[in-house]
Motif scaffolding. Structure first.
Motif, short mmCIF file in Angstrom:
data_model
loop_
_atom_site.label_atom_id
_atom_site.label_comp_id
_atom_site.label_asym_id
_atom_site.label_seq_id
_atom_site.Cartn_x
_atom_site.Cartn_y
_atom_site.Cartn_z
N ALA A 1 24.40 -2.50 46.31
CA ALA A 1 24.35 -1.03 44.83
C ALA A 1 23.32 -1.11 44.37
O ALA A 1 22.28 -0.89 45.27
CB ALA A 1 24.62 -2.59 43.63
N ALA A 2 23.42 -0.14 43.32
CA ALA A 2 22.00 0.60 42.59
C ALA A 2 21.37 -0.45 42.34
O ALA A 2 20.03 0.47 42.47
CB ALA A 2 22.69 1.79 42.12
N ASP A 3 21.22 -1.41 41.92
CA ASP A 3 21.06 -2.07 41.04
C ASP A 3 20.94 -3.44 41.51
O ASP A 3 21.61 -4.11 42.09
CB ASP A 3 20.97 -2.07 38.95
N GLU A 4 19.41 -4.25 40.88
CA GLU A 4 19.55 -5.39 41.81
C GLU A 4 20.55 -6.41 40.89
O GLU A 4 20.61 -7.47 41.41
CB GLU A 4 18.04 -5.31 41.07
N ARG A 5 21.33 -6.26 39.60
CA ARG A 5 21.76 -6.56 38.83
C ARG A 5 23.35 -6.85 39.86
O ARG A 5 24.58 -7.77 39.29
CB ARG A 5 22.13 -7.11 38.03
N PHE A 6 23.39 -5.51 40.64
CA PHE A 6 24.94 -5.51 41.06
C PHE A 6 25.94 -4.86 39.89
O PHE A 6 27.43 -5.04 39.92
CB PHE A 6 25.53 -6.83 41.73
N ARG A 7 25.53 -3.87 39.02
CA ARG A 7 26.31 -3.77 38.26
C ARG A 7 26.58 -2.15 39.10
O ARG A 7 28.47 -2.37 37.87
CB ARG A 7 25.21 -3.04 36.48
N ARG A 8 26.28 -1.54 39.45
CA ARG A 8 26.40 -0.75 40.27
C ARG A 8 27.26 -0.44 41.92
O ARG A 8 25.79 -0.48 42.46
CB ARG A 8 25.39 0.48 39.91
N VAL A 9 28.21 -1.78 41.94
CA VAL A 9 28.23 -1.54 43.46
C VAL A 9 28.41 -0.11 44.10
O VAL A 9 30.01 0.13 43.13
CB VAL A 9 29.11 -2.53 43.83
N VAL A 10 28.32 0.35 45.32
CA VAL A 10 28.22 1.79 45.45
C VAL A 10 28.77 1.39 46.43
O VAL A 10 30.24 2.29 47.21
CB VAL A 10 27.06 2.50 45.57
N ALA A 11 29.11 0.44 47.67
CA ALA A 11 30.07 0.46 48.77
C ALA A 11 29.84 -1.65 48.77
O ALA A 11 29.35 -2.33 48.89
CB ALA A 11 29.07 1.22 50.00
#
Length: 392
Positions: free
Chosen positions: A19-29
């Motif tokens: 993810a692009a953020d530590e909370r995994f709100r923006r999972v990219v793969a």
């Protein structure tokens, strides 16, 4: 991306997320990885197509819902790059002390990459190095005997990874790593090692293969990892990762060098050694294929990036006994005094004090440095091995 999961089954399918953020709100793969008993339950996955010069967060989830710690990694930058910070490590002997340097790096937020130049662990038996009287309390070694088999090397890696500071380093920073000798055995070369006795320890090829397999299982390297490679840091630097131990290193000259102490005419013997075995083109740290690749990479890399950085295990700078050491020797007795006298004779002959690093391979070292000069490269050499801090 690396993890280890020991489940009830020999083979466990893990779900990986980046993810692009530590909370995994923006999972990219998302990807799957297999933790397999045949690989000591280690698992890895390579994620492609990510934007350059970014930090990422990743985690793994097991079938029962348990999750790994959240790791942080990064992609190398592309194009114009002003600053890139490396944390460089080597020679981690668990029983000599605590891994504070790993903790300090993990606690910082301004580092881009960890570089380990080798001796990630030590293969010795407990009580050997360090002696039991010098070992730090609370630092327990497993196994207690010297490493010989695949099970031995795996157990020692697992032993090291119980250290919270080493775990923190791997959780916070991606790592480019090379091995040195102690991932195998002391003063290793292509055909053996100083402390490997085939009559006692079995075939060197078997021990070497076991050590390399365990290293590849436990270090965060990809399935396609190869012993030498290039890593580009935008237009700022080209990191040239070398293998200086077991793929091309010729038989060590140290035993022959020290045997010259018994010669009646030491000066003549050292001069013959200098002009013969020590200077010979056949005396190599890198095999011919790796040398060709390195010379070509220095030439092409200097056109693409400002700095050429050799990531490798042993010192390259010239190291001879200082003239002042002859004065020190007068205060010593016995073997120490004889040793300094011999090394002073080696200095007069133009020979170094140790031959287990690039000082033992002068012809090949000069070819590498000549290629860097011809390319007008800004060359930086990173190394470990010597347990001292040197700047050349």
């Amino acid at each position: 991306l690396w993890t280890r999961y020991v489940g009830a089954a020999a083979r466990t399918l893990l779900r990986g997320e980046l993810a692009a953020d530590e909370r995994f709100r923006r999972v990219v793969a998302r990807a799957q990885a297999v933790a397999h008993a045949g690989r000591d339950h280690t698992a890895r996955v390579t994620v492609r197509g990510l934007a350059p010069g970014r930090r990422w967060h990743y985690r793994f989830t097991a079938p029962d819902g348990t999750r790994s710690a959240t790791g942080r990694t990064a992609t190398l930058p592309d194009g114009a790059t002003g600053v890139f910070r490396l944390a460089v490590f080597s020679c981690a002997s668990l029983r000599h002390g605590w891994f504070h340097a790993y903790a300090h790096a993990a606690a910082r937020d301004d580092l881009d990459l960890a570089v380990h130049t080798g001796d990630y662990l030590y293969e010795y038996a407990a009580g050997t190095y360090p002696a039991e009287v010098d070992a730090v309390a609370g630092r327990v070694l497993d196994p207690l005997h010297a490493l010989l088999t695949l099970a031995d090397y795996r157990a020692r890696y697992a032993n090291y990874r119980t250290d919270p500071d080493l775990r923190a380093l791997h959780e916070r920073l991606p790592m480019i790593a090379v091995w040195d000798d102690h991932e195998f055995a002391n003063d290793a070369w292509t055909g053996g090692a100083e402390n490997h006795d085939p009559a006692r320890d079995g075939a060197w090829a078997a021990r070497r293969a076991a050590a390399e397999r365990a290293w590849r299982e436990w270090l965060p390297v990809s399935e396609s990892w190869r012993p030498w490679a290039e890593h580009r840091v935008g237009d700022l630097a080209t990191l040239l990762r070398l293998e200086t131990r077991v793929t091309g290193r010729t038989p060590p000259l140290n035993p022959r060098f020290w045997a010259l102490r018994r010669e009646a005419d030491i000066d003549a013997a050292l001069a013959a050694f200098r002009d013969g075995a020590w200077s010979a083109d056949a005396n190599r740290m890198l095999d011919a294929a790796q040398e060709r690749w390195l010379l070509d990479s220095l030439a092409s890399g200097a056109r693409r990036s400002r700095w050429q950085v050799l990531v490798q295990s042993v010192p390259m700078g010239r190291l001879q006994l200082p003239r002042a050491a002859t004065g020190w020797a007068e205060r010593w007795r016995g073997e120490a005094r004889d040793e300094v006298a011999f090394l002073d004779a080696a200095r007069r002959a133009g020979l170094p004090i140790t031959l287990d690093n690039w000082n033992g391979f002068p012809a090949q070292r000069e070819r590498v440095l000549a290629a860097a000069r011809a390319a007008r490269a800004d060359l930086l050499v990173l190394s470990g091995d010597s347990h001292d801090a040197w700047a050349y």
